[in-house]
Motif scaffolding. Structure first.
Motif, short mmCIF file in Angstrom:
data_model
loop_
_atom_site.label_atom_id
_atom_site.label_comp_id
_atom_site.label_asym_id
_atom_site.label_seq_id
_atom_site.Cartn_x
_atom_site.Cartn_y
_atom_site.Cartn_z
N THR A 49 -23.13 -5.88 14.28
CA THR A 49 -24.14 -5.40 13.34
C THR A 49 -25.51 -5.34 13.99
O THR A 49 -26.28 -4.39 13.78
CB THR A 49 -24.21 -6.32 12.11
N SER A 67 -24.83 -1.28 15.89
CA SER A 67 -24.86 -0.36 14.74
C SER A 67 -25.91 0.73 14.90
O SER A 67 -25.74 1.83 14.38
CB SER A 67 -25.11 -1.15 13.44
N ALA A 78 -30.00 -3.59 12.69
CA ALA A 78 -29.18 -2.73 11.84
C ALA A 78 -29.81 -1.35 11.71
O ALA A 78 -31.03 -1.21 11.60
CB ALA A 78 -29.02 -3.37 10.47
N GLU A 86 -20.50 5.69 15.30
CA GLU A 86 -20.45 6.13 13.91
C GLU A 86 -21.11 7.49 13.71
O GLU A 86 -21.54 7.83 12.61
CB GLU A 86 -21.11 5.08 13.02
#
Length: 325
Positions: free
Chosen positions: A229, A233, A241, A266
């Motif tokens: 995280t 991320s 974050a 992501e």
């Protein structure tokens, strides 16, 4: 396939099955004559002590598994010629990604691999000078011992006392840290660690560590989910974050490259009807992302967020003013 490759292949065939293998099947696997297979089997028995036996009932060969308490293994460190070539190239890569790091250990490894390769008289020695790794922006470590101590503390689960000079401020500090990860990113090494001085996770450029001492105290080891995280991320090297998502649209020409690139685990992608390519990447601090955007010039348009659009415009205007003086 030379004779050592054949022996290695036979060993793998025998060790992975219990039923006998026919001479016909062995000839097909090794792609050689009956005489060559027979000679390899004799060498395994006579010189390597392999428990090869012929099973008359099943008309095939196998390892006798009742002759010892443990499964038979080839003596020493055995590799095929192709595997040794691959190891040499990996060793060659190590010398390029971290000049000075593990220099003596890498030299010994290369000598060992070359000695093993010499046992394959039919195998050509790789011309490593023709295997090139181009690096841009790599920073040389002032002392490789700092890297080695950081790695030893990480693997041993110990704390590390470091003297660190931050590149952004050039300020010097001494702090104790609990190493969590070693990261090789954009030609340089970084240490992810829990900083006991700031009581939070931090990233330290290994080339900015001026001293590193392993401490006797056990390191604090944080859960992998928490590390992900904080460190993984958001976009790039900046931690924390992800709080924003950049929407980038690349030209149809540049899309042929960008469509195959991996910017973030992501990321979200979409090919537009006119051939352009949309890329969405999460980020926290925009500075590194801004540099990557600017290198594509007019081949990329930033759609969102507004403050990132403004940052690009500001840099373009500064560049324009500099060249119009």
């Amino acid at each position: 396939m030379d004779r050592f490759d054949r022996i290695f292949k036979l060993h793998n065939l025998f060790i992975n099955r219990r039923t006998p293998i026919s001479m016909k099947a062995l000839k097909q696997e090794l792609q050689c004559s009956r005489a060559t297979v027979a000679r390899a089997l004799e060498e395994m028995q006579d010189y390597l002590g392999a428990p090869v036996e012929y099973n008359k009932k099943h008309n095939g060969y196998r390892y006798n598994r009742t002759s010892g308490e443990r499964p038979y293994e080839l003596p020493g460190l055995w590799f095929s010629a192709d595997e040794l070539h691959g190891l040499l190239i990996c060793q060659h890569l190590l010398t390029r990604i971290g000049p000075g790091i593990l220099q003596e250990q890498i030299r010994l490894l290369q000598n060992r691999i070359e000695t093993l390769l010499a046992l394959h008289p039919e195998a050509a020695k790789p011309k490593l000078a023709n295997v090139k790794f181009l690096t841009v922006g790599g920073r040389r470590l002032s002392d490789s011992r700092h890297f080695l101590n950081a790695a030893a503390a990480l693997f041993g689960g110990k704390r590390l006392s470091i003297e660190y000079r931050a590149r952004s401020s050039n300020k010097h500090s001494r702090r104790d840290v609990s190493p969590q990860n070693l990261l090789y990113y954009r030609e340089n090494f970084y240490l992810d660690a829990w900083c006991h001085l700031r009581e939070e996770l931090r990233i330290f450029a290994v080339d900015r560590i001026e001293s590193a001492e392993i401490l006797p105290e056990d390191a604090i080891v944080l859960p992998e989910s928490e590390l992900h995280t904080y460190f993984a991320s958001a976009y790039g090297i900046f931690s924390g974050a992800a709080r924003h998502t950049a929407v980038l649209v690349f030209s149809a020409e540049r899309a042929r490259w960008i469509a195959d690139e991996h910017w973030h685990p992501e990321q979200q992608t979409k090919r537009l009807d006119d051939g352009r390519f949309e890329l969405r990447v999460p980020f926290n601090d925009h500075r590194e992302l801004l540099m990557d955007i600017l290198k594509y010039g007019a081949d990329v348009e930033v759609r969102e967020p507004e403050f990132l659009v403004a940052a690009v415009v500001e840099q373009v205007e500064k560049m324009r003013a500099m060249y119009l003086k």
